[in-house]
Design an enzyme around this catalytic site. Sequence first.
Site, PDB file in Angstrom:
ATOM      1  N   GLU A  43      -6.344  -7.805  -5.507  1.00 56.02           N
ATOM      2  CA  GLU A  43      -6.322  -7.844  -4.050  1.00 56.02           C
ATOM      3  C   GLU A  43      -6.497  -6.405  -3.570  1.00 56.02           C
ATOM      4  OE1 GLU A  43      -3.630  -7.430  -5.805  1.00 56.02           O
ATOM      5  OE2 GLU A  43      -2.798  -5.695  -4.778  1.00 56.02           O
TER       6      GLU A  43
ATOM      7  N   LYS B  45      -4.510   5.001  -7.032  1.00 55.15           N
ATOM      8  CA  LYS B  45      -4.610   3.619  -7.513  1.00 55.15           C
ATOM      9  C   LYS B  45      -5.164   3.528  -8.928  1.00 55.15           C
ATOM     10  CE  LYS B  45      -3.207   1.597  -3.669  1.00 55.15           C
ATOM     11  NZ  LYS B  45      -1.955   0.813  -3.620  1.00 55.15           N
TER      12      LYS B  45
ATOM     13  N   SER C 180      -1.932  10.813  -1.410  1.00 50.68           N
ATOM     14  CA  SER C 180      -2.261   9.690  -2.286  1.00 50.68           C
ATOM     15  C   SER C 180      -3.754   9.399  -2.395  1.00 50.68           C
ATOM     16  CB  SER C 180      -1.516   8.431  -1.839  1.00 50.68           C
ATOM     17  OG  SER C 180      -1.820   8.138  -0.489  1.00 50.68           O
TER      18      SER C 180
HETATM   19  C1  LIG Z   1      -4.832   6.230  -0.488  1.00 48.33           C
HETATM   20  C2  LIG Z   1      -3.762   5.206  -0.434  1.00 48.33           C
HETATM   21  N1  LIG Z   1      -2.502   5.585  -0.281  1.00 48.33           N
HETATM   22  C3  LIG Z   1      -1.489   4.696  -0.218  1.00 48.33           C
HETATM   23  C4  LIG Z   1      -1.721   3.347  -0.259  1.00 48.33           C
HETATM   24  C5  LIG Z   1      -0.561   2.413  -0.132  1.00 48.33           C
HETATM   25  O1  LIG Z   1      -0.188   1.791  -1.303  1.00 48.33           O
HETATM   26  P1  LIG Z   1       1.101   2.201  -2.101  1.00 48.33           P
HETATM   27  O2  LIG Z   1       2.242   2.191  -1.144  1.00 48.33           O
HETATM   28  O3  LIG Z   1       1.241   1.153  -3.144  1.00 48.33           O
HETATM   29  O4  LIG Z   1       0.907   3.537  -2.684  1.00 48.33           O
HETATM   30  C6  LIG Z   1      -3.029   2.886  -0.427  1.00 48.33           C
HETATM   31  C7  LIG Z   1      -3.303   1.444  -0.498  1.00 48.33           C
HETATM   32  O5  LIG Z   1      -4.349   0.941  -0.366  1.00 48.33           O
HETATM   33  C8  LIG Z   1      -4.073   3.849  -0.513  1.00 48.33           C
HETATM   34  O6  LIG Z   1      -5.344   3.456  -0.670  1.00 48.33           O
END
Ligand SMILES: Cc1ncc(COP(=O)(O)O)c(C=O)c1O
Lengths: 278, 414
Positions: free
Chosen positions: B129, B107, B396
């Site tokens: 948000e 993020k 992620s």
């Molecule tokens: C660690 C992590 N991965 C994935 C996501 C999902 O979001 P996005 O699909 O935009 O990557 C989030 C959202 O809060 C997150 O904190």
Amino acid sequence: MSRLAARFAELKAQKTKNGGHKTALIPYVMTGDPSPEITLPLMHAMVAAGADIIELGAPFSDPMADGPVIQAAAERSLEHNTSLHDVFSVVTEFRKTDDKTPIVMMGYLNPIEVMGYQSFAQQASACGIDGVITVDMPPVEAGEYVPALRAKELDPIFLLAPTSTEERIKKLADVASGFVYYVSLKGVTGAATLDVSSVEEKVAQIRQYIDLPIGVGFGIGDAESAAKVAGCSDAVVVGSAIVKKMTLNDGKTEPERSIIIKEISDILSAMRGAMDDV
Amino acid sequence: MTQLIDKSVKQKPASVDYSAMPDERGHFGVYGGIFASETLMQALDELRDVYEKVKTDKEFQKQFDTDLAQYVGRPSPLYFAERLTQQVGGAQIYLKREDLNHTGAHKINNTIGQGLLAKMMGKKRIIAETGAGQHGVASATVAARFGMECVVYMGAEDIVRQAPNVYRMKLLGAKVVSVESGSKTLKDALNEAMRDWVTNVDDTFYIIGTVAGPHPYPAMVRDFQTIIGREAKTQMQEQCGCLPDALVACIGGGSNAIGLFHPFLKDESVAMYGVEGGGLGVDTGKHAAPLCAGSPGVLHGNRTYLMEDENGQIIETHSVSAGLDYPGVGPEHSWLKDIGRVKYVAATDDEALHAFHTLTQVEGIIPALESSHAVAYGMKLAATMTPEERIIINLSGRGDKDINTIAKIEGIQL
Ligand SMILES: Cc1ncc(COP(=O)(O)O)c(C=O)c1O
């Protein structure tokens, strides 16, 4: 002539106390709030209390442009699973005894999108709706929406805001009909920071480019503010101030409904009186 | 909608210029666009113009790259997960370690970019948000660094399940507003942030945390996140001298996924899998998988696949992971689904929890519950592939924020 055009023409011919022309009073209520049974008698009562046009809300689960009062109204309405079909039904019933009062449906795009623009326009027109305000449908995206409504003689009513530039106002002139809805403040419905002189200024700017009646809404909560706005516009929209009354009871029984209907009628009568004194 | 989408067009057109998307008004095919209220249109136009300018502005890009290197700690490693590979017994599994970024998730790539824009535009106040709290933390972080006021909207339910992140945001000086409307999760937080923005549009910059919202957000957030895929491509080349055979990423709004996928879209040999929150199972209706089981509609400023009922009302979602608990998805993913370039699948809560424990125990890496969905599907996929093939799973974020949730599921009191 459409019901909306006829109504605005009629009002223009009528004089207020000080010789101006009359301004339309447009109450907003949410279909099916707080109960499915209240909407039809409420609509008739609002006309009796001085409403010239009715703005009928269609609920949406995610009403991004609305403040807490109308958000709660949508939630109450959705508890009864109110759909566009229910909006059409109540308008069909209303038209059995009132063929003059224009009805404008106000809602968000997704329910219309899912129904399909053409199917929506066909049914909305058939039941007696006259105009449609879709909060999250700006002119740039309305390439298929506007013709679909027009084909069924529905007026696509668009919003303008304090942040609307001259260029955006000019562009709106090409697509809007019925009237133009000026959102009087930066914010959501029910906010209480109406600045009448800035409204006057912006309305004057809009009139330079758009030859349609101009309604003003958001933030008009009592007879005094209604009268002030009436002085510079063609229509005054009042929503949250009357929707608040829907929490008096749940509108399930006839006596309960009468209480809500009376309270709302009183507010509208007071506004009507104050507006006609301008 | 029926008149706009020809469902028979499932075949990828002969040649697609992925870099030409979206068009100048934010459309990815029929998806995307600017379905916003009039009050915001001017602000969105302004943001689009400013963003178009900085895209090719060397100074801005240099500042962005410097911040990513020195503040975020990029590049994030591409790590060969040898023991996980052995355990699965199929393709070689690589992890793109976004969990090692400052603040613990991908993020921050986006909030650094939007934070720089906010500063350039002279905004004093940032709103955001958040679902899992990672985007809220990343926004509060850049606000602290730039000395800006920060307000984060978060669903009441998410405030409970992501308590550690709530406290982190407060430590960083942000105000966290609990959103009590609707399903009390991410979509409601987005509604409330939009209401704030409409009210304070003159001095406030809204940092959307994923590739959703009205144009230019889906394109802009994507561009800030493609650093993930650009690095991964170079790293794979350096480590193995080849392209990966498959990419796997979880999909909440879709920002980490598009960030990994986008630089590879034109490489036809690379298969791509976006993994949605399967909740209790896609066939139970209790899930957060609009691409697997939803239909097109309009929400939060763009046209995209949604979880909605026959009347166009948005349905409540379910996922064990707050960051995936969203009924919509970025519009570019809807387009990539329709043209068949990316395959969208789901992993259930149970599969994600199993993957969470597996990765923790086999590799010593505690993944975020969101990322655990990608790990779950990635393990399944790898098992069907040969040992010569390679997949990259986008890790992620890290899972520290989720330990309360995990403990609760296991019946343990911390
Ligand atoms: C660690 C992590 N991965 C994935 C996501 C999902 O979001 P996005 O699909 O935009 O990557 C989030 C959202 O809060 C997150 O904190």
